[in-house]
Scaffold this active site. Structure first.
Site, mmCIF file in Angstrom:
data_model
loop_
_atom_site.group_PDB
_atom_site.id
_atom_site.type_symbol
_atom_site.label_atom_id
_atom_site.label_comp_id
_atom_site.label_asym_id
_atom_site.label_seq_id
_atom_site.Cartn_x
_atom_site.Cartn_y
_atom_site.Cartn_z
ATOM 1 N N CYS A 54 40.245 53.696 56.499
ATOM 2 C CA CYS A 54 40.230 53.067 55.409
ATOM 3 C C CYS A 54 41.494 53.412 54.587
ATOM 4 C CB CYS A 54 38.940 53.533 54.612
ATOM 5 S SG CYS A 54 38.584 52.706 53.144
ATOM 6 N N CYS A 70 32.223 51.463 40.498
ATOM 7 C CA CYS A 70 33.444 51.954 41.609
ATOM 8 C C CYS A 70 34.265 53.101 40.767
ATOM 9 C CB CYS A 70 34.307 50.744 41.999
ATOM 10 S SG CYS A 70 35.745 51.450 42.709
ATOM 11 N N GLU A 103 43.284 46.687 44.759
ATOM 12 C CA GLU A 103 42.863 45.358 45.107
ATOM 13 C C GLU A 103 43.898 44.815 45.769
ATOM 14 O OE1 GLU A 103 40.344 42.552 44.783
ATOM 15 O OE2 GLU A 103 41.864 41.735 46.298
ATOM 16 N N SER A 127 39.544 43.582 52.249
ATOM 17 C CA SER A 127 38.446 43.401 51.388
ATOM 18 C C SER A 127 38.901 42.980 49.730
ATOM 19 C CB SER A 127 37.484 44.600 51.327
ATOM 20 O OG SER A 127 36.523 44.621 50.389
ATOM 21 N N SER A 187 33.657 40.898 48.413
ATOM 22 C CA SER A 187 32.847 42.153 47.638
ATOM 23 C C SER A 187 31.872 41.282 46.603
ATOM 24 C CB SER A 187 33.537 43.124 47.180
ATOM 25 O OG SER A 187 32.683 44.182 46.678
ATOM 26 N N LEU A 188 30.742 40.861 47.089
ATOM 27 C CA LEU A 188 29.963 39.973 46.326
ATOM 28 C C LEU A 188 29.138 40.658 45.058
ATOM 29 C CD1 LEU A 188 30.023 36.727 46.513
ATOM 30 C CD2 LEU A 188 27.877 37.199 47.907
ATOM 31 N N ASN A 189 28.149 41.298 45.677
ATOM 32 C CA ASN A 189 27.452 42.382 44.716
ATOM 33 C C ASN A 189 26.531 41.644 43.706
ATOM 34 O OD1 ASN A 189 28.988 44.254 46.254
ATOM 35 N ND2 ASN A 189 30.783 43.992 44.587
ATOM 36 N N ASN A 215 26.551 54.336 46.493
ATOM 37 C CA ASN A 215 26.737 55.826 46.603
ATOM 38 C C ASN A 215 27.014 56.406 45.022
ATOM 39 O OD1 ASN A 215 27.067 55.923 49.523
ATOM 40 N ND2 ASN A 215 28.695 54.709 49.053
HETATM 41 S S1 SF4 Z 1 38.682 46.041 43.363
HETATM 42 FE FE1 SF4 Z 1 37.852 47.645 44.710
HETATM 43 S S2 SF4 Z 1 38.943 49.682 43.948
HETATM 44 FE FE2 SF4 Z 1 39.138 47.950 42.441
HETATM 45 S S3 SF4 Z 1 37.591 48.379 40.886
HETATM 46 FE FE3 SF4 Z 1 36.862 46.904 42.317
HETATM 47 S S4 SF4 Z 1 35.694 47.973 44.280
HETATM 48 FE FE4 SF4 Z 1 37.082 49.338 42.820
#
Ligand code: SF4
Length: 348
Positions: free
Chosen positions: A104, A118, A161, A192, A215-217, A291
């Protein structure tokens, strides 16, 4: 200033060889030594002529990120804190499995996107990484791991990102995939994104591109606005429309990541909305129980809520998996990367 070779493509190394008055195939030999054989000392590139090695010593360099700290989880996952040439740090996570390993990688130091769940968001954006620094993370970690398998998966899910550092990220992807170098198949590389719509559309037009994960969430704009402010700029409806337009290769699926936050987005209603939102898309959904990150106002979902959520998705026809994150004990799991260097004792 010596010329940095890490991050140069085959064509760029051929051009460098030509500019130095060497035959172009010397560029290919350099590329092979660097990415296929992973030799980082010119003295060990014995496929090159003595005089070229001497000139490389004087006029070129290969700067791998330096291993500042290594934290090993009870489950075998290793979180690396790597120091770049300018002293900035990023994290890279090594996840060994029976037949393969997954790396990763970070694409930026820190991140500007500000997803509220995050840890990386708390750093803010420090800077973009170069293609050499993205590839260098993989090379540095592979060099540190003697018991590696021949199969490697790459996920661009570390700090940053990727679609806000588009050119360097795509250059790194092509370097990973070059059959004359590391030869990692494009379908074993996953990028991602938090949902950077122009980047998704641009990626859709690329001939050589990694797999895409979104990354939907959340399942409503109000909910996603609250968790991921980027949604105000690129709302759910437009993102899912871009997903419907996204050209998938044979046997390829989009991935939707859904971080389950206890009592926030983990209800049966959320699951039913997620079924409706993704209906008809060739996709899989990875459910990631949150987490813990100290200082953030969220809690892990209850096991029963996670199981019910998955059951509703599956009954709705979705391919849905629960991804128990690895490396939580060393802050290496999804959403935990924040360049911590005191959270756990270093591995021996
Ligand atoms: S884009 Fe990824 S690294 Fe950036 S704040 Fe969102 S989850 Fe965290």
């Amino acid at each position: 200033m010596p010329t940095e070779l890490l991050g140069l493509t085959l064509d760029e190394l051929r051009r460098l060889a030509a500019a130095w008055g060497e035959p172009a195939y010397r560029g290919q030999q350099l590329f092979h030594a660097l990415y296929a054989e992973r030799r980082f000392a010119f003295a060990r590139m014995t496929n090159l002529s003595h005089s070229l090695r001497e000139r490389l010593e004087r006029e070129a360099c290969i700067t791998l990120p330096a291993l500042q700290q290594r934290y090993t989880s009870a489950d075998g996952t290793v979180r690396y804190l790597l120091r770049l040439a300018d002293g900035k740090t990023v994290e890279t996570v090594w996840m060994p499995e029976a037949r393969r390993q997954t790396l990763c990688l970070s694409t930026q130091a820190g991140c500007a996107v500000d997803c509220h769940f995050c840890a990386t968001a708390q750093l803010g954006l420090v800077r973009n990484l170069t293609a050499g620094e993205i590839v260098g993370q993989a090379l540095a970690v592979l060099a540190d791991q003697p018991r590696r398998r021949s199969n490697t998966n790459i996920v661009l899910m570390g700090q940053g990102e990727p679609l806000l550092n588009y050119d360097a990220t795509l250059k790194a992807v092509r370097l990973f995939a070059d059959p004359k170098g590391m030869a990692i198949p494009l379908l074993k590389i996953t990028l991602s994104t938090s949902g950077i719509l122009p980047g998704i559309r641009r990626l859709a037009g690329e001939e050589r591109r990694p797999k895409l994960a979104l990354s939907l969430n959340a399942t409503t704009d109000a909910q996603r606005d609250a968790l991921m402010p980027i949604n105000r700029k690129y709302p759910l409806g437009e993102l899912l429309a871009a997903c419907r337009d996204y050209p998938l290769r044979a046997r390829e699926r989009l991935t939707f990541e859904y971080v389950l936050l206890g009592g926030v987005n983990d209800t049966p209603e959320d699951a039913r909305r997620l079924v409706a939102l993704t209906r008809g898309l060739r996709a899989k959904i990875n459910l990631i129980p949150w987490n813990a990150v100290p200082g953030l106002p969220y809690g892990a979902p209850a096991d029963e809520a996670v199981a019910t959520f998955q059951r509703i998705l599956r009954r709705g026809g979705c391919l849905a998996f629960i991804r128990r994150s690895r490396g939580q004990d060393v802050a290496a799991a999804c959403g935990q990367l924040a360049s911590l260097d005191t959270s756990a004792p270093p591995a021996t």
